[in-house]
Design an enzyme around this catalytic site. Structure first.
Site: not given
Ligand code: 3PG
Length: 212
Positions: A44, A48, A72, A132
């Site tokens: 992943e 960001r 994110t 998640k």
């Protein structure tokens, strides 16, 4: 087969999903290669940093044994950008109705974040059965997961946030935990000095963690 998208099949590939926040484009491919050599293939990349999409694109095209996804992901636009960069899945820290709708429409395997039973129920209603749990340790950790197992019997979780080598085995021992996510397999200080050997070793230890 999980719906929408086959997130469960991806979660079955490894007990740990590395959460990678890449600051330098040059680190992307060797970092992914080290993790794959260690046995972690589902990666992943958090959206960001300024190079996140470019890093994702490079891993998607140059590390064929990796299944690289975007983390994110906060909105439909980022989901689309991630898909165009070659993401094989997307992860969000929480979820909104708009993002859930966009993810289902995109067909991209999607791991939406939840912190409460109501959020989990809302996503289950939309067909998401692997969620998640974030931020796992701060939001109740093992106790939360054990408590929700009976009422949310159809759901499984990928707890992420505050998980490391000490508590990962306990999370992975729970029947409603499919895999765990975390950044500990790629510490920023190791990436900074491009210590790929150390990262491969951490990945190998994580890849050998057992699930029930
Ligand atoms: C994150 O979104 O940063 C992940 O949850 C990783 O959390 P961790 O650094 O506690 O593993």
């Amino acid at each position: 087969m999980d719906t929408p998208g086959d997130m469960s099949a991806l979660a079955a590939l490894a007990p740990v999903v590395p959460v990678l926040t890449i600051e330098r484009q040059a680190d992307a491919v060797p970092l992914a290669q080290a993790l794959v050599r260690g046995g972690l293939r589902v990666l992943e990349i958090t959206l960001r940093t300024g190079v996140a999409l470019e890093a994702l694109r490079a891993i998607a095209s140059e590390v064929p044994d990796a299944f690289v996804g975007a983390g994110t992901v906060l909105n439909a636009r980022q989901l689309d950008q991630a898909r165009q960069a070659g993401a094989r899945f997307a992860v969000s820290p929480g979820c909104t109705p708009g993002l859930a709708t966009a993810a289902a429409a995109s067909g991209l395997p999607f791991l939406p974040g939840v912190q409460t039973v109501s959020e989990a129920m809302m996503l289950a209603e939309r067909g998401f059965s692997l969620l998640k749990f974030f931020p796992a340790d701060a939001a109740g950790g093992l106790g939360w997961l054990k408590a929700v197992a009976p009422p949310l019997a159809g759901l499984r979780f990928c707890p992420t946030g505050g998980i490391g080598p000490d508590n990962a085995p306990a999370y992975l021992s729970l029947a409603n935990v499919a895999c765990v996510g975390g950044s500990w397999v790629a510490p920023q200080d190791a990436v900074a000095v491009q210590d790929w050997t150390r990262i491969e070793r951490l990945a190998a230890a994580a890849a050998s963690l057992k699930r029930p």
